[in-house]
Structures are given as C-alpha cells and as structure tokens.
Write a protein that holds these residues in place. Structure first.
Motif, PDB file in Angstrom:
ATOM      1  N   ASP A 139      18.098  12.891   6.669  1.00 57.75           N
ATOM      2  CA  ASP A 139      17.432  13.111   5.386  1.00 57.75           C
ATOM      3  C   ASP A 139      15.979  12.678   5.506  1.00 57.75           C
ATOM      4  OD1 ASP A 139      19.123  14.110   3.393  1.00 57.75           O
ATOM      5  OD2 ASP A 139      20.120  12.164   3.190  1.00 57.75           O
ATOM      6  N   LEU A 140      15.080  13.516   4.998  1.00 56.81           N
ATOM      7  CA  LEU A 140      13.694  13.077   4.832  1.00 56.81           C
ATOM      8  C   LEU A 140      13.639  12.463   3.428  1.00 56.81           C
ATOM      9  CD1 LEU A 140      10.789  13.095   6.036  1.00 56.81           C
ATOM     10  CD2 LEU A 140      10.429  15.210   4.760  1.00 56.81           C
ATOM     11  N   THR A 141      13.749  11.161   3.385  1.00 56.37           N
ATOM     12  CA  THR A 141      13.897  10.475   2.097  1.00 56.37           C
ATOM     13  C   THR A 141      12.601  10.497   1.303  1.00 56.37           C
ATOM     14  OG1 THR A 141      15.360   9.012   3.317  1.00 56.37           O
ATOM     15  CG2 THR A 141      14.809   8.339   1.080  1.00 56.37           C
ATOM     16  N   MET A 142      11.483  10.366   2.015  1.00 56.10           N
ATOM     17  CA  MET A 142      10.212  10.450   1.288  1.00 56.10           C
ATOM     18  C   MET A 142       9.086  10.880   2.214  1.00 56.10           C
ATOM     19  SD  MET A 142       9.238   6.606   0.023  1.00 56.10           S
ATOM     20  CE  MET A 142       8.583   5.464   1.238  1.00 56.10           C
ATOM     21  N   ILE A 143       8.193  11.667   1.622  1.00 55.83           N
ATOM     22  CA  ILE A 143       6.954  12.037   2.328  1.00 55.83           C
ATOM     23  C   ILE A 143       5.879  12.170   1.255  1.00 55.83           C
ATOM     24  CG2 ILE A 143       7.494  14.519   2.312  1.00 55.83           C
ATOM     25  CD1 ILE A 143       6.012  14.618   5.099  1.00 55.83           C
ATOM     26  N   ALA A 144       4.749  11.552   1.491  1.00 54.31           N
ATOM     27  CA  ALA A 144       3.663  11.614   0.500  1.00 54.31           C
ATOM     28  C   ALA A 144       2.333  11.384   1.189  1.00 54.31           C
ATOM     29  CB  ALA A 144       3.873  10.553  -0.579  1.00 54.31           C
ATOM     30  N   VAL A 145       1.321  12.026   0.617  1.00 51.37           N
ATOM     31  CA  VAL A 145      -0.056  11.898   1.110  1.00 51.37           C
ATOM     32  C   VAL A 145      -0.909  11.480  -0.086  1.00 51.37           C
ATOM     33  CG1 VAL A 145      -2.025  13.245   1.990  1.00 51.37           C
ATOM     34  CG2 VAL A 145       0.268  13.632   2.917  1.00 51.37           C
ATOM     35  N   ARG A 146      -1.894  10.638   0.148  1.00 49.62           N
ATOM     36  CA  ARG A 146      -2.801  10.224  -0.941  1.00 49.62           C
ATOM     37  C   ARG A 146      -3.337  11.456  -1.656  1.00 49.62           C
ATOM     38  NH1 ARG A 146      -3.680   5.327  -1.820  1.00 49.62           N
ATOM     39  NH2 ARG A 146      -3.306   3.822  -0.182  1.00 49.62           N
ATOM     40  N   PRO A 147      -3.321  11.473  -2.992  1.00 50.54           N
ATOM     41  CA  PRO A 147      -3.707  12.678  -3.732  1.00 50.54           C
ATOM     42  C   PRO A 147      -5.041  13.276  -3.300  1.00 50.54           C
ATOM     43  CG  PRO A 147      -2.765  11.062  -5.218  1.00 50.54           C
ATOM     44  CD  PRO A 147      -2.841  10.401  -3.869  1.00 50.54           C
ATOM     45  N   ALA A 148      -6.036  12.441  -3.073  1.00 47.97           N
ATOM     46  CA  ALA A 148      -7.371  12.967  -2.735  1.00 47.97           C
ATOM     47  C   ALA A 148      -7.393  13.630  -1.361  1.00 47.97           C
ATOM     48  CB  ALA A 148      -8.397  11.840  -2.776  1.00 47.97           C
ATOM     49  N   LEU A 149      -6.368  13.378  -0.553  1.00 43.08           N
ATOM     50  CA  LEU A 149      -6.351  13.901   0.825  1.00 43.08           C
ATOM     51  C   LEU A 149      -5.319  14.996   1.018  1.00 43.08           C
ATOM     52  CD1 LEU A 149      -6.635  10.461   2.681  1.00 43.08           C
ATOM     53  CD2 LEU A 149      -8.461  12.093   2.190  1.00 43.08           C
ATOM     54  N   GLN A 150      -4.665  15.404  -0.076  1.00 45.54           N
ATOM     55  CA  GLN A 150      -3.630  16.435   0.054  1.00 45.54           C
ATOM     56  C   GLN A 150      -4.251  17.797   0.348  1.00 45.54           C
ATOM     57  OE1 GLN A 150      -1.152  16.207  -3.478  1.00 45.54           O
ATOM     58  NE2 GLN A 150      -0.527  14.123  -3.010  1.00 45.54           N
ATOM     59  N   ALA A 197       0.836  -1.212   0.000  1.00 44.24           N
ATOM     60  CA  ALA A 197       0.000   0.000   0.000  1.00 44.24           C
ATOM     61  C   ALA A 197       0.868   1.258   0.000  1.00 44.24           C
ATOM     62  CB  ALA A 197      -0.935  -0.022   1.210  1.00 44.24           C
ATOM     63  N   ILE A 198       2.019   1.209   0.664  1.00 42.73           N
ATOM     64  CA  ILE A 198       2.934   2.374   0.664  1.00 42.73           C
ATOM     65  C   ILE A 198       3.456   2.608  -0.758  1.00 42.73           C
ATOM     66  CG2 ILE A 198       5.191   3.219   1.430  1.00 42.73           C
ATOM     67  CD1 ILE A 198       4.666   1.790   4.127  1.00 42.73           C
ATOM     68  N   ILE A 199       3.848   1.533  -1.424  1.00 41.10           N
ATOM     69  CA  ILE A 199       4.374   1.659  -2.793  1.00 41.10           C
ATOM     70  C   ILE A 199       3.287   2.250  -3.699  1.00 41.10           C
ATOM     71  CG2 ILE A 199       5.230   0.375  -4.806  1.00 41.10           C
ATOM     72  CD1 ILE A 199       6.388  -1.644  -2.620  1.00 41.10           C
ATOM     73  N   GLU A 200       2.090   1.729  -3.554  1.00 40.29           N
ATOM     74  CA  GLU A 200       0.974   2.225  -4.373  1.00 40.29           C
ATOM     75  C   GLU A 200       0.735   3.712  -4.088  1.00 40.29           C
ATOM     76  OE1 GLU A 200      -2.955   3.423  -4.922  1.00 40.29           O
ATOM     77  OE2 GLU A 200      -2.793   2.259  -3.065  1.00 40.29           O
ATOM     78  N   LEU A 201       0.830   4.085  -2.822  1.00 39.40           N
ATOM     79  CA  LEU A 201       0.592   5.484  -2.416  1.00 39.40           C
ATOM     80  C   LEU A 201       1.637   6.430  -3.020  1.00 39.40           C
ATOM     81  CD1 LEU A 201       0.003   6.484   1.328  1.00 39.40           C
ATOM     82  CD2 LEU A 201       1.121   7.973  -0.285  1.00 39.40           C
ATOM     83  N   VAL A 202       2.927   6.079  -2.902  1.00 39.58           N
ATOM     84  CA  VAL A 202       3.968   7.016  -3.376  1.00 39.58           C
ATOM     85  C   VAL A 202       3.950   7.145  -4.897  1.00 39.58           C
ATOM     86  CG1 VAL A 202       5.457   6.823  -1.343  1.00 39.58           C
ATOM     87  CG2 VAL A 202       5.873   5.327  -3.298  1.00 39.58           C
ATOM     88  N   VAL A 203       3.526   6.079  -5.576  1.00 39.83           N
ATOM     89  CA  VAL A 203       3.393   6.167  -7.038  1.00 39.83           C
ATOM     90  C   VAL A 203       2.167   7.036  -7.369  1.00 39.83           C
ATOM     91  CG1 VAL A 203       2.922   4.853  -9.148  1.00 39.83           C
ATOM     92  CG2 VAL A 203       4.620   4.014  -7.506  1.00 39.83           C
ATOM     93  N   LEU A 213      -2.596   6.468   4.621  1.00 33.22           N
ATOM     94  CA  LEU A 213      -3.109   7.642   3.922  1.00 33.22           C
ATOM     95  C   LEU A 213      -1.939   8.570   3.593  1.00 33.22           C
ATOM     96  CD1 LEU A 213      -6.146   8.355   6.283  1.00 33.22           C
ATOM     97  CD2 LEU A 213      -6.082   6.953   4.203  1.00 33.22           C
ATOM     98  N   GLY A 214      -0.861   8.394   4.347  1.00 29.65           N
ATOM     99  CA  GLY A 214       0.352   9.166   4.132  1.00 29.65           C
ATOM    100  C   GLY A 214       1.530   8.350   4.647  1.00 29.65           C
ATOM    101  N   VAL A 215       2.724   8.699   4.172  1.00 28.06           N
ATOM    102  CA  VAL A 215       3.925   7.986   4.608  1.00 28.06           C
ATOM    103  C   VAL A 215       5.083   8.958   4.717  1.00 28.06           C
ATOM    104  CG1 VAL A 215       4.557   7.339   2.224  1.00 28.06           C
ATOM    105  CG2 VAL A 215       5.455   5.994   4.136  1.00 28.06           C
ATOM    106  N   ALA A 216       5.943   8.733   5.692  1.00 26.85           N
ATOM    107  CA  ALA A 216       7.191   9.508   5.799  1.00 26.85           C
ATOM    108  C   ALA A 216       8.314   8.530   6.135  1.00 26.85           C
ATOM    109  CB  ALA A 216       7.078  10.573   6.884  1.00 26.85           C
ATOM    110  N   TYR A 217       9.465   8.729   5.483  1.00 27.28           N
ATOM    111  CA  TYR A 217      10.639   7.864   5.692  1.00 27.28           C
ATOM    112  C   TYR A 217      11.823   8.791   5.921  1.00 27.28           C
ATOM    113  CZ  TYR A 217      13.773   3.856   4.849  1.00 27.28           C
ATOM    114  OH  TYR A 217      14.710   2.837   4.970  1.00 27.28           O
ATOM    115  N   TYR A 218      12.539   8.560   7.009  1.00 27.62           N
ATOM    116  CA  TYR A 218      13.702   9.417   7.278  1.00 27.62           C
ATOM    117  C   TYR A 218      14.861   8.587   7.791  1.00 27.62           C
ATOM    118  CZ  TYR A 218      11.135   9.771  11.826  1.00 27.62           C
ATOM    119  OH  TYR A 218      10.420   9.525  12.992  1.00 27.62           O
ATOM    120  N   GLN A 219      16.061   9.095   7.522  1.00 20.92           N
ATOM    121  CA  GLN A 219      17.243   8.309   7.842  1.00 20.92           C
ATOM    122  C   GLN A 219      18.421   9.219   8.193  1.00 20.92           C
ATOM    123  OE1 GLN A 219      17.133   6.939   3.445  1.00 20.92           O
ATOM    124  NE2 GLN A 219      19.229   6.562   4.093  1.00 20.92           N
TER     125      GLN A 219
END
Ligand SMILES: CC(C)(COP(=O)(O)OP(=O)(O)OC[C@H]1O[C@@H](n2cnc3c(N)ncnc32)[C@H](O)[C@@H]1OP(=O)(O)O)[C@@H](O)C(=O)NCCC(=O)NCCS
Length: 155
Positions: free
Chosen positions: A75-86, A12-18, A59-65
């Motif tokens: 680094d905040l490697t990725m942050i994304a929210v489902r388009p309909a909820l942005q 679901a995370i992969i689907e979300l970030v795409v 509904l959203g994901v954040a990855y940091y390292q």
C-alpha cells in the motif's frame, strides 16, 4: 534527493501532509501516531518512509507498507508534495523511486487508496498518468458521497 525519513523530520512531515491537504489539522494525530510507530519499529514492520530533501527538510514525503496476508502486495499509504512545489515532477520522481525499491525487492503490486471528490481530481490524474489503473470503488466509503477509489500498479 530522496532519502529515508528520520525522527527529526517528523514535525515537518506532519506539517507538510496537512499543508498538502492529505490530512486535516484535526487528523494530524493520525500521522503523528503512524510516524511514531514507524520510528519505534525501526524497520521491523517492513514499512518505509522517504522524503524528498534538498537540505532544508522535507519537500515531499512517501510512506509505503506491505499488505499483511498477501503475496508481495504493498500500500502507498501516503504521498504528498509541498503545495508551492506541486506539478513540477517531484511526486512522480518519488513514486518512481518507491516502485524501483519494491521492484528491486521482487514485489508484485502497489495499491493506492484515494477519494472520488473533485478536490482529488488532480491526484487521480497523477496516478493515471503514472500508469496506475482504477481497480475498485467502494461507494460512500469515506463519507456519504465520498467514494474510496483504489488504483493498482503492477510492479
Ligand atoms: C498528488 C501529488 C503527490 C503529486 O505530486 P506532484 O509533484 O504535484 O506531481 P508531478 O508534478 O510529479 O506530476 C504532475 C502530474 O500529476 C497531476 N497532478 C496532480 N496534482 C497536481 C498539482 N497539484 N499540480 C499539477 N499537476 C498535478 C497532473 O496530471 C500532472 O501532470 P502534468 O504535469 O503533465 O500536468 C501532489 O500533487 C500532492 O501532494 N497532492 C496533495 C496530496 C494528495 O492528494 N496526496 C495523495 C493522496 S491519495
């Protein structure tokens, strides 16, 4: 609720970030590999992946390292929210949560890499609004005409 991601969330995370346009479908394997490595490491690499979940998956994901060979820089490697909820504060709440976690652990800086392309105007506005400053640009980094833009946030 913001909670740690589990291996069951991976698809679901992969689907979300795409869907959010952070990665193209052709690049989905990159995220898949990153998440597989993350769950294999089981926290030993210091990376953190959290999701915003109200009970039905991310509904959203954040990855940091942590950035190797630095003094408490992340680094905040990725942050994304489902388009309909942005645009409803979910991204801001996730980023504030990341900052709180790092601040509580005495960390110093959070860096974010993004792009100069017009399609990332709102993304850059998002970081600026949350107090991040554009610190550096490398011209033509991602591709000709597509600069790397680095934002810096002091924790
Ligand atoms: C960037 C992103 C994580 C922000 O999350 P969000 O939940 O949409 O943002 P918030 O609602 O918390 O913050 C909104 C603020 O950010 C900006 N913003 C960024 N993207 C926005 C969008 N799609 N819709 C509305 N505002 C957006 C605006 O300045 C906005 O301020 P305003 O509400 O006063 O107008 C999200 O829009 C997203 O997933 N974008 C696509 C993926 C991406 O670019 N990720 C970052 C890669 S470096």
């Amino acid at each position: 609720m913001i909670r740690p991601a589990t291996p069951e969330d991976s698809a679901a995370i992969i689907e979300l970030v795409v869907a959010a346009g952070m990665f193209s479908a052709d690049e989905a394997w990159l995220v898949e590999g990153m998440l597989a490595g993350y769950f294999d490491a089981n926290g030993d690499d210091g990376h953190v992946c959290v999701i915003d979940d109200e009970g039905d998956g991310p509904l959203g994901v954040a990855y940091y390292q942590p950035k190797p060979a630095t003094d408490r820089v992340w680094d905040l490697t990725m942050i994304a929210v489902r388009p309909a909820l942005q645009g409803r504060g979910r991204g801001a709440a996730m980023l504030r949560g990341v900052e709180e976690d790092l601040r509580a652990r005495g960390q110093r800086l959070l860096l974010v890499e993004t792009s100069s392309l017009p399609q990332y105007d709102r993304t850059r506005a998002f970081y600026a609004k949350l107090g991040y400053e554009e610190e550096a640009r490398i011209r033509d980094y991602w591709a000709a005409g597509d600069d790397l833009v680095v934002f810096r946030g002091a924790l």
